[in-house]
Motif scaffolding. Sequence first.
Motif, mmCIF file in Angstrom:
data_model
loop_
_atom_site.group_PDB
_atom_site.id
_atom_site.type_symbol
_atom_site.label_atom_id
_atom_site.label_comp_id
_atom_site.label_asym_id
_atom_site.label_seq_id
_atom_site.Cartn_x
_atom_site.Cartn_y
_atom_site.Cartn_z
ATOM 1 N N GLY A 1 0.808 -1.213 0.000
ATOM 2 C CA GLY A 1 0.000 0.000 0.000
ATOM 3 C C GLY A 1 0.840 1.260 0.000
ATOM 4 N N LEU A 2 1.920 1.252 0.761
ATOM 5 C CA LEU A 2 2.808 2.413 0.778
ATOM 6 C C LEU A 2 3.514 2.576 -0.572
ATOM 7 N N HIS A 3 3.913 1.469 -1.170
ATOM 8 C CA HIS A 3 4.557 1.535 -2.484
ATOM 9 C C HIS A 3 3.610 2.132 -3.503
ATOM 10 N N GLU A 4 2.348 1.748 -3.437
ATOM 11 C CA GLU A 4 1.341 2.306 -4.336
ATOM 12 C C GLU A 4 1.213 3.817 -4.138
ATOM 13 N N ALA A 5 1.439 4.268 -2.903
ATOM 14 C CA ALA A 5 1.358 5.698 -2.589
ATOM 15 C C ALA A 5 2.662 6.434 -2.887
ATOM 16 N N GLY A 6 3.651 5.726 -3.436
ATOM 17 C CA GLY A 6 4.911 6.361 -3.810
ATOM 18 C C GLY A 6 5.983 6.318 -2.742
ATOM 19 N N ILE A 7 5.790 5.499 -1.720
ATOM 20 C CA ILE A 7 6.764 5.382 -0.626
ATOM 21 C C ILE A 7 7.393 3.995 -0.689
ATOM 22 N N ASP A 8 8.651 3.931 -1.071
ATOM 23 C CA ASP A 8 9.323 2.647 -1.278
ATOM 24 C C ASP A 8 10.209 2.316 -0.082
ATOM 25 N N LEU A 9 9.632 1.663 0.913
ATOM 26 C CA LEU A 9 10.433 1.268 2.077
ATOM 27 C C LEU A 9 11.416 0.159 1.730
ATOM 28 N N GLY A 10 11.140 -0.556 0.646
ATOM 29 C CA GLY A 10 12.066 -1.604 0.219
ATOM 30 C C GLY A 10 13.400 -1.057 -0.253
ATOM 31 N N GLY A 11 13.488 0.252 -0.455
ATOM 32 C CA GLY A 11 14.753 0.860 -0.842
ATOM 33 C C GLY A 11 15.631 1.255 0.327
ATOM 34 N N ALA A 12 15.339 0.702 1.504
ATOM 35 C CA ALA A 12 16.114 1.034 2.705
ATOM 36 C C ALA A 12 17.579 0.656 2.535
ATOM 37 N N ASP A 13 18.446 1.421 3.193
ATOM 38 C CA ASP A 13 19.864 1.068 3.215
ATOM 39 C C ASP A 13 20.118 -0.162 4.078
#
Length: 279
Positions: free
Chosen positions: A24-36
């Motif tokens: 849901g966050l990715h759909e909203a433009g927030i990519d937590l999977g891109g964490a360092d």
Amino acid sequence: MGRALVLGGGGITGIAWELGVLAGLHEAGIDLGGADTVIGTSAGSVVGAQISSGAPIEDLYERQLRPPEAERAARVHAGVLARWAWAFVRERDPRRARARIGRMAHARSGSSLTERRRVIASRLPAAEWPGTDLRITAVDARTGERAVFDRASGVALLDAVTASCAVPGVWPPALIGGRPYIDGGVHSLCNADLAAGSDRVVVLAPIPRGGGPLPGPADDLAALEASGARTALVAPGADAVAAIGPNVLDPAARAPSALAGRRQAPEVAERIAQVWDGA
């Protein structure tokens, strides 16, 4: 410095809820999977390995909606919980208490290690460690010490995740280098302290509260905030709590939990974006 995503424990439903929130966050433009840095404990170790593999988040989410044909339901019975609690009451030293729980895990489990490894392998899109700084927690069942596995540890990803998901009294300890390891959640529900040094930290916590000597995510985040980190904690809302139900190890609750996580994502998106991408 950098951004850290912390994924806490919470059983089969915790995996589904976390993936729902992430999708849901990715759909909203927030990519937590891109964490360092990605830190995974128990259910979170599965999700961490999944999102770090390069598999599309939508594919991972859709898998949670399929009928649960390959897994049987399990349960953390009241007697098991009582033994965990007694271990912490009996031993003043939390490390010794965890070792006591580790000994209990040897004697009581509802599955063979071979079968358990098969189940965990079916959840992992890749067999190799990702390039991401993925850290997976477990507990040495003999000493009670926390172990943190990563790509430099020399431990296979499957073994690390199997260890992190080895709920004592339900699943057998995982064997790594001849030593038994149990669920990283026996040390901490999220192990968010491992994000120390990151300046932005988001925690997804299917089980948001600790108890007694078992720290909850808020305890760890307080220390991180004191060091200057910007943090956000997401726990299941009322809708998700109802979808998860009373048994976090029931595959039948997987799809409802994933759907509830996705519905919850818009409610927390602005708060997460301020921490993750804000100035």
